[in-house]
Design a protein around this motif. Structure first.
Motif, mmCIF file in Angstrom:
data_model
loop_
_atom_site.group_PDB
_atom_site.id
_atom_site.type_symbol
_atom_site.label_atom_id
_atom_site.label_comp_id
_atom_site.label_asym_id
_atom_site.label_seq_id
_atom_site.Cartn_x
_atom_site.Cartn_y
_atom_site.Cartn_z
ATOM 1 N N VAL A 136 0.393 1.088 10.122
ATOM 2 C CA VAL A 136 0.814 2.307 9.426
ATOM 3 C C VAL A 136 -0.049 2.564 8.204
ATOM 4 N N LEU A 137 -0.177 1.577 7.342
ATOM 5 C CA LEU A 137 -0.970 1.785 6.133
ATOM 6 C C LEU A 137 -2.447 1.903 6.477
ATOM 7 N N ASN A 138 -2.885 1.236 7.512
ATOM 8 C CA ASN A 138 -4.281 1.385 7.932
ATOM 9 C C ASN A 138 -4.562 2.819 8.377
ATOM 10 N N ASP A 139 -3.590 3.427 9.064
ATOM 11 C CA ASP A 139 -3.746 4.829 9.472
ATOM 12 C C ASP A 139 -3.810 5.735 8.249
ATOM 13 N N SER A 143 -7.131 8.168 6.631
ATOM 14 C CA SER A 143 -7.157 9.565 6.207
ATOM 15 C C SER A 143 -7.343 9.718 4.710
ATOM 16 N N ALA A 144 -7.074 8.652 3.948
ATOM 17 C CA ALA A 144 -7.071 8.790 2.493
ATOM 18 C C ALA A 144 -8.169 8.012 1.790
ATOM 19 N N GLY A 145 -8.888 7.153 2.482
ATOM 20 C CA GLY A 145 -9.883 6.357 1.781
ATOM 21 C C GLY A 145 -10.488 5.307 2.695
ATOM 22 N N PRO A 146 -11.348 4.456 2.162
ATOM 23 C CA PRO A 146 -12.079 3.513 3.004
ATOM 24 C C PRO A 146 -11.244 2.375 3.548
ATOM 25 N N ASP A 147 -10.212 1.925 2.836
ATOM 26 C CA ASP A 147 -9.428 0.810 3.349
ATOM 27 C C ASP A 147 -8.078 0.766 2.660
ATOM 28 N N ILE A 149 -6.580 -1.522 0.811
ATOM 29 C CA ILE A 149 -6.519 -1.992 -0.565
ATOM 30 C C ILE A 149 -6.909 -0.887 -1.528
ATOM 31 N N THR A 150 -7.849 -0.021 -1.130
ATOM 32 C CA THR A 150 -8.233 1.104 -1.982
ATOM 33 C C THR A 150 -7.078 2.087 -2.122
ATOM 34 N N VAL A 151 -6.387 2.354 -1.036
ATOM 35 C CA VAL A 151 -5.227 3.240 -1.081
ATOM 36 C C VAL A 151 -4.191 2.685 -2.048
ATOM 37 N N ILE A 152 -3.917 1.393 -1.954
ATOM 38 C CA ILE A 152 -2.897 0.772 -2.809
ATOM 39 C C ILE A 152 -3.316 0.818 -4.270
ATOM 40 N N ARG A 153 -4.581 0.516 -4.538
ATOM 41 C CA ARG A 153 -5.063 0.562 -5.923
ATOM 42 C C ARG A 153 -4.971 1.974 -6.492
ATOM 43 N N ASN A 154 -5.400 2.972 -5.708
ATOM 44 C CA ASN A 154 -5.340 4.348 -6.180
ATOM 45 C C ASN A 154 -3.897 4.802 -6.398
ATOM 46 N N ALA A 155 -3.027 4.414 -5.479
ATOM 47 C CA ALA A 155 -1.617 4.795 -5.596
ATOM 48 C C ALA A 155 -0.994 4.193 -6.848
ATOM 49 N N THR A 156 -1.367 2.948 -7.167
ATOM 50 C CA THR A 156 -0.844 2.302 -8.371
ATOM 51 C C THR A 156 -1.392 2.977 -9.619
ATOM 52 N N ARG A 157 -2.678 3.275 -9.624
ATOM 53 C CA ARG A 157 -3.303 3.906 -10.781
ATOM 54 C C ARG A 157 -2.725 5.289 -11.040
ATOM 55 N N LEU A 158 -2.384 6.007 -9.961
ATOM 56 C CA LEU A 158 -1.827 7.353 -10.093
ATOM 57 C C LEU A 158 -0.323 7.351 -10.370
ATOM 58 N N GLY A 159 0.289 6.177 -10.365
ATOM 59 C CA GLY A 159 1.715 6.089 -10.648
ATOM 60 C C GLY A 159 2.619 6.406 -9.477
ATOM 61 N N LEU A 160 2.067 6.454 -8.256
ATOM 62 C CA LEU A 160 2.894 6.726 -7.086
ATOM 63 C C LEU A 160 3.742 5.523 -6.708
ATOM 64 N N ILE A 161 3.247 4.338 -6.986
ATOM 65 C CA ILE A 161 4.002 3.099 -6.781
ATOM 66 C C ILE A 161 3.776 2.211 -7.990
ATOM 67 N N ASP A 162 4.698 1.256 -8.209
ATOM 68 C CA ASP A 162 4.519 0.332 -9.324
ATOM 69 C C ASP A 162 3.854 -0.950 -8.834
ATOM 70 N N ARG A 163 3.633 -1.880 -9.754
ATOM 71 C CA ARG A 163 2.906 -3.104 -9.411
ATOM 72 C C ARG A 163 3.698 -3.987 -8.447
ATOM 73 N N VAL A 210 -4.392 13.428 -2.024
ATOM 74 C CA VAL A 210 -4.575 13.034 -3.415
ATOM 75 C C VAL A 210 -5.246 11.669 -3.494
ATOM 76 N N LEU A 211 -4.808 10.760 -2.645
ATOM 77 C CA LEU A 211 -5.396 9.412 -2.651
ATOM 78 C C LEU A 211 -6.857 9.468 -2.226
ATOM 79 N N ALA A 212 -7.169 10.363 -1.313
ATOM 80 C CA ALA A 212 -8.561 10.492 -0.895
ATOM 81 C C ALA A 212 -9.415 11.013 -2.046
#
Length: 214
Positions: A136-139, A143-147, A149-163, A210-212
């Motif tokens: 699921v997250l790979n899919d 669509s949102a980025g190269p891998d 871990i990048t999606v998770i890092r961007n989501a954390t930086r943007l405040g969409l999820i917490d640590r 947004v993540l992309a």
């Protein structure tokens, strides 16, 4: 309820302790803070829950979160009477029921309907509509980025999820750990790992663009 199972409720209540002081968006029909809106639900449940569910149907996840908080007491009682399923399963399923509640068809007895639908689905053994398969997250990453871990890092930086949510996603979707293995590494319950990941995926999916861009 075991201490481990209770972690899910503790997590939600800690989150609510912060959210309750937030002012509601200007376009909400009810004014004040989220906590004040929550406090009015008991006096006029169908009207207020209906307003919140209508906003949820338009994409307002904050409104859905208030409804979930209003349902926690009922969910704890349901789980306490059920030796087969955890409170995290009830919470996750109730969230899904909130997100797809047919308000136009069932505008009355909303809280009771949500509780009954949640219990019926949990006991039926149906799988939640949010898959917890690592693909699921790979899919989403495709669509949102190269891998992932990048999606998770961007989501954390943007405040969409917490640590804490990010740690659960990394453990399962990047390191390939099973829920119980991730739970041991993070010193939480496996139910809480599954619940956090299901919630995070629902939160991230609408923000792929947004993540992309991030």
């Amino acid at each position: 309820m075991s201490v481990a199972a209770g972690n899910c409720i503790d997590e939600l209540n800690r989150e609510w302790g912060v959210l309750r002081h937030r002012q509601v968006p200007a376009d909400w029909p009810e004014g004040g803070t989220l906590g004040e809106v929550f406090g009015r639900i008991a006096d006029d449940p169908d009207r207020l829950l209906g307003q919140l569910l209508a906003r949820q149907a338009a994409g307002d996840r904050l409104a859905a979160r208030v409804v979930l908080q209003a349902m926690l007491g009922k969910l704890v009682l349901l789980a306490a009477r059920d030796p087969q399923h955890s409170i995290a399963e009830y919470v996750t399923e109730c969230w899904l029921q909130i997100c797809r509640y047919p308000l136009a068809r069932r505008p009355q007895r909303i809280a009771a309907n949500l509780a009954l639908d949640t219990r019926r689905t949990v006991w039926a053994g149906e799988q939640p509509t949010v898959s917890l398969d690592p693909q699921v997250l790979n899919d989403l990453a495709h669509s949102a980025g190269p891998d992932a871990i990048t999606v998770i890092r961007n989501a954390t930086r943007l405040g969409l999820i917490d640590r804490s949510a990010a740690a659960c996603l990394v453990a399962v979707y990047c390191l390939g750990l099973r829920s119980h293995e991730a739970a041991q590494r993070l010193s939480i319950s496996a139910d809480l790992v599954r619940w956090r990941n299901a919630r995070s995926i629902r939160r991230l999916a609408p923000h792929a663009a947004v993540l992309a861009a991030a």
